[in-house]
Design an enzyme around this catalytic site. Structure first.
Site, short mmCIF file in Angstrom:
data_model
loop_
_atom_site.label_atom_id
_atom_site.label_comp_id
_atom_site.label_asym_id
_atom_site.label_seq_id
_atom_site.Cartn_x
_atom_site.Cartn_y
_atom_site.Cartn_z
N GLU A 1 -11.08 -70.72 13.29
CA GLU A 1 -10.85 -69.40 13.47
C GLU A 1 -9.35 -69.00 12.85
O GLU A 1 -8.99 -68.03 12.22
CB GLU A 1 -10.84 -68.77 14.96
N THR B 1 -16.83 -60.46 28.57
CA THR B 1 -17.14 -59.73 27.29
C THR B 1 -17.65 -58.33 27.83
O THR B 1 -16.96 -57.53 26.81
CB THR B 1 -18.40 -60.50 26.67
N ARG C 1 -9.74 -56.75 29.02
CA ARG C 1 -10.70 -55.84 28.69
C ARG C 1 -10.91 -54.81 29.86
O ARG C 1 -11.65 -54.00 29.38
CB ARG C 1 -12.13 -56.98 28.57
N HIS D 1 -10.39 -60.42 21.00
CA HIS D 1 -11.16 -61.56 20.90
C HIS D 1 -10.45 -62.60 21.19
O HIS D 1 -9.03 -62.72 20.81
CB HIS D 1 -11.73 -61.52 19.29
N PHE E 1 -27.01 -57.22 17.48
CA PHE E 1 -25.93 -56.08 17.50
C PHE E 1 -24.85 -56.57 16.15
O PHE E 1 -23.64 -56.10 16.06
CB PHE E 1 -24.82 -56.40 18.72
N TYR F 1 -17.72 -63.50 12.21
CA TYR F 1 -18.84 -63.28 13.12
C TYR F 1 -20.06 -64.10 12.78
O TYR F 1 -21.04 -63.68 13.12
CB TYR F 1 -19.00 -61.98 13.72
N ASN G 1 -14.51 -53.96 22.96
CA ASN G 1 -14.05 -54.63 24.31
C ASN G 1 -12.58 -54.96 24.18
O ASN G 1 -12.11 -56.03 24.73
CB ASN G 1 -14.83 -55.76 24.85
N LYS H 1 -8.74 -55.68 18.59
CA LYS H 1 -9.68 -55.33 17.86
C LYS H 1 -9.43 -53.81 17.54
O LYS H 1 -8.42 -53.10 17.96
CB LYS H 1 -11.14 -55.36 18.45
N ARG I 1 -8.73 -66.68 27.30
CA ARG I 1 -10.17 -65.99 27.89
C ARG I 1 -10.09 -65.62 29.20
O ARG I 1 -10.61 -64.53 29.62
CB ARG I 1 -11.29 -67.17 27.73
#
Ligand code: ADP
Ligand code: MG
Length: 140
Positions: free
Chosen positions: A127, A92, A103, A116, A58, A50, A113, A10, A86
């Site tokens: 995706e 998260t 993260r 993704h 948010f 998203y 964070n 990100k 993950r």
């Protein structure tokens, strides 16, 4: 089972010069980079990615964040890649992510964070096709 997942480093982590470190953790964690590129999403492109969160409080802030600077999107492949990545990411909220996770190391808030990862194999397929066409992903 060999599987693919989508990763996004990100804008916060790109700005922090952590692209190599994060992809390194992926490689050390048993994932192989099959495609990667840096892009700068428009607000509309971030909203499209998203869309599933469009009714969340948010959403506006998240899509501002995701379009504030460049990101590095990658296709990662490996055994059980979705769950594996993950796990490498951690929760998260970086405050809840285990020591040494992406993260925990690079995230600074529940929103900012660092990275993704797709949450299911079907999500990963959708995706990946949002960002990559067939010619951009190496064949094995
Ligand atoms: P994950 O990325 O772990 O799958 P979600 O799909 O629930 O998490 O949320 C997508 C992204 O939205 C998160 O990675 C984070 O950047 C942001 N986010 C999630 N929850 C919040 C929140 N309560 N406040 C602000 N941003 C959030
Ligand atoms: Mg999610």
């Amino acid at each position: 089972m060999t599987q693919r997942t989508l990763s996004i480093v990100k804008p916060d982590a790109v700005a922090a010069n952590a692209v190599g470190a994060i992809l390194g953790l992926c490689e050390e964690g048993g994932l192989r980079v099959m495609a990667t590129k840096m892009i700068h999403m428009s607000k509309a492109e971030a909203e499209g990615f998203y869309a599933v969160h469009s009714d969340k409080p948010f959403f506006g802030s998240l899509t501002d964040f995701m379009s504030e600077g460049p990101v590095v999107v990658s296709v990662l492949e490996g055994d059980n890649a979705v769950e594996r990545y993950r796990g490498l990411l951690g929760a998260t909220n970086p405050a809840d992510a285990p020591e040494g996770s992406v993260r925990q190391l690079f995230g600074t808030s529940i929103e900012r964070n660092a990275a993704h990862g797709s949450d299911a194999p079907e999500t990963a397929v959708a995706e990946i096709s949002y960002f990559f066409n067939a010619l951009e992903i190496v064949r094995r």
